[in-house]
Write an enzyme that holds these catalytic residues in place. Structure first.
Site, mmCIF file in Angstrom:
data_model
loop_
_atom_site.group_PDB
_atom_site.id
_atom_site.type_symbol
_atom_site.label_atom_id
_atom_site.label_comp_id
_atom_site.label_asym_id
_atom_site.label_seq_id
_atom_site.Cartn_x
_atom_site.Cartn_y
_atom_site.Cartn_z
ATOM 1 N N CYS A 168 0.834 -1.238 -0.207
ATOM 2 C CA CYS A 168 -0.053 -0.024 -0.069
ATOM 3 C C CYS A 168 0.839 1.319 0.060
ATOM 4 C CB CYS A 168 -0.997 -0.020 1.330
ATOM 5 S SG CYS A 168 -2.274 -1.268 1.255
HETATM 6 C C1 BEZ Z 1 0.718 -4.572 2.009
HETATM 7 O O1 BEZ Z 1 0.144 -3.585 1.754
HETATM 8 O O2 BEZ Z 1 1.739 -4.581 1.840
HETATM 9 C C2 BEZ Z 1 -0.351 -5.678 2.403
HETATM 10 C C3 BEZ Z 1 -1.295 -5.474 3.036
HETATM 11 C C4 BEZ Z 1 -1.961 -6.627 3.587
HETATM 12 C C5 BEZ Z 1 -1.785 -7.694 3.300
HETATM 13 C C6 BEZ Z 1 -0.552 -8.077 2.799
HETATM 14 C C7 BEZ Z 1 0.214 -7.140 1.958
#
Ligand code: BEZ
Length: 213
Positions: free
Chosen positions: A46
């Site tokens: 994200c």
């Molecule tokens: C991420 O944004 O890296 C992420 C968020 C939730 C689960 C796995 C990755």
């Protein structure tokens, strides 16, 4: 029922990092919106995605599109996270992030897929037109970061096909040949609408240069 293409995007009022957002009013007249969900604050994928959204703001502006992100954490948490996004992605976050601790927006848009994860959202993208209609949707799992070139490409296709009676073929990109919609058959109309001509590979498969290039 799940949101379907052509539906009016559900309206809502929610707090954001840029103040209270009344969604339909916030989109503003004549603007498109890309509404995207991010599973959780302070997560790696994200962080890279939101940095990219900030970096390509000029591309969204050029297309008359407002970007809006939502994550199920509160606005106070987003504000802390923005510092990390800006530092690690070398950018300034220039669009609002909605706080959604009660999952109001996530539920309205079906962004939580309980069989994938019952608390975090998936990575949804809703493409919303100036009439507030949902025109396209894409969904990725939390572990797959989105390709924002594809997001811009979808906007380009939607805006082009709204203006001309064309569709965009496989792997189309700005400047690529387009397909004339099969419903258009009158020879005079074809000549008028496609002055650059077209190549009929089959009666239903007619390729023409991109009309606005
Ligand atoms: C991420 O944004 O890296 C992420 C968020 C939730 C689960 C796995 C990755």
């Amino acid at each position: 029922m799940a949101i379907q293409l052509g539906d009016i995007a559900p309206d809502f009022t929610a707090e954001s990092t840029e103040g209270t957002i009344r969604f339909h009013e916030w989109i503003g007249p004549g603007k498109w919106c890309v509404l995207m969900s991010h599973p959780k604050d302070f997560t790696p994928v994200c962080t890279t995605e939101l940095g990219m959204v900030a970096k390509i703001k000029a591309e969204f502006d050029k297309r008359n599109v407002k970007a809006l992100a939502v994550s199920v954490d509160p606005v106070a948490s987003h504000k802390g996270w923005i510092g990390d996004i800006e530092e690690t992605q070398s950018t300034t976050v220039n669009f609002p992030l909605l706080g959604d601790p009660d999952r109001k927006v996530a539920s309205l848009y079906g962004m939580i897929h309980p069989n994938a994860n019952d608390t975090l959202t998936v990575r949804s993208v809703f493409f919303i037109d100036p009439n507030r209609k949902v025109r396209a949707m894409i969904t990725y799992p939390a572990s797959t970061g989105r390709d924002f070139n594809e997001i811009l490409r979808v906007i380009d296709s939607l805006q082009l096909t709204d203006k001309y009676q064309v569709a965009t073929p496989v792997n189309w990109k700005q400047g690529g040949d387009c397909v004339i919609v099969p419903s258009l058959t009158d020879p005079e109309e074809l000549k008028k609408k496609f002055p650059k001509g077209f190549k009929a590979l089959r009666p239903y498969l007619r390729m023409t240069p991109q009309p606005d290039r």
